[in-house]
Design a protein around this motif. Sequence first.
Motif, short mmCIF file in Angstrom:
data_model
loop_
_atom_site.label_atom_id
_atom_site.label_comp_id
_atom_site.label_asym_id
_atom_site.label_seq_id
_atom_site.Cartn_x
_atom_site.Cartn_y
_atom_site.Cartn_z
N ASP A 13 0.83 -1.21 0.00
CA ASP A 13 0.00 0.00 0.00
C ASP A 13 0.87 1.26 0.00
OD1 ASP A 13 -2.45 -1.23 -0.11
OD2 ASP A 13 -2.97 -0.90 2.00
N ARG A 18 -1.19 4.21 -1.76
CA ARG A 18 -2.52 4.08 -1.17
C ARG A 18 -2.53 4.41 0.31
NH1 ARG A 18 -2.68 -0.74 -4.66
NH2 ARG A 18 -1.66 -1.88 -2.97
N LYS A 19 -1.38 4.35 0.95
CA LYS A 19 -1.27 4.66 2.38
C LYS A 19 -0.34 5.86 2.50
CE LYS A 19 0.62 2.47 6.60
NZ LYS A 19 -0.33 2.95 7.62
N GLN A 71 -6.85 7.64 4.26
CA GLN A 71 -5.41 7.85 4.05
C GLN A 71 -4.59 6.64 4.50
OE1 GLN A 71 -4.16 12.26 4.74
NE2 GLN A 71 -5.95 11.89 6.02
N ASN A 73 -5.89 3.61 3.78
CA ASN A 73 -6.47 2.56 2.92
C ASN A 73 -7.18 1.49 3.74
OD1 ASN A 73 -7.06 1.50 0.34
ND2 ASN A 73 -5.41 0.01 0.55
#
Length: 101
Positions: A13, A18-19, A71, A73
């Motif tokens: 991630d 994604r993170k 934030q 995910n």
Amino acid sequence: MKNITFYGRFEADILAGRKTITLREASDADFAAGDQVRVSRYEDDVFFCNIEIIAITPVQFAVLNDQHAIQENMTLAELKQVISEIYPGLNELFMIEFRLL
Ligand SMILES: CC(=O)Nc1ccn([C@@H]2O[C@H](CO)[C@@H](O)[C@H]2O)c(=O)n1
């Protein structure tokens, strides 16, 4: 250069963008905006990227919301569960916002 570790299950991630935040206790949040930080896996210390710290913001567990979860995910329920396992009973967290270098 400073270091930070993440559990290996978050590596994909982070690398995919994604993170973009992590929530840590004070002793694990000794960073400042602009710091460039080496990132490795907690379990085996294998390096996997560098990040730049965007901001450090105090945040209480009690006020975590969907924006924080997005934030990370995760759903908000998942995020609260994860934090409760890592930092049982801790309300005073620090949000570390970062971007990949
Ligand atoms: C040694 C140690 O504490 N390592 C940690 C601590 C936290 N986190 C992640 O940050 C977010 C909020 O806590 C969640 O995604 C956590 O899983 C992590 O990857 N590794």
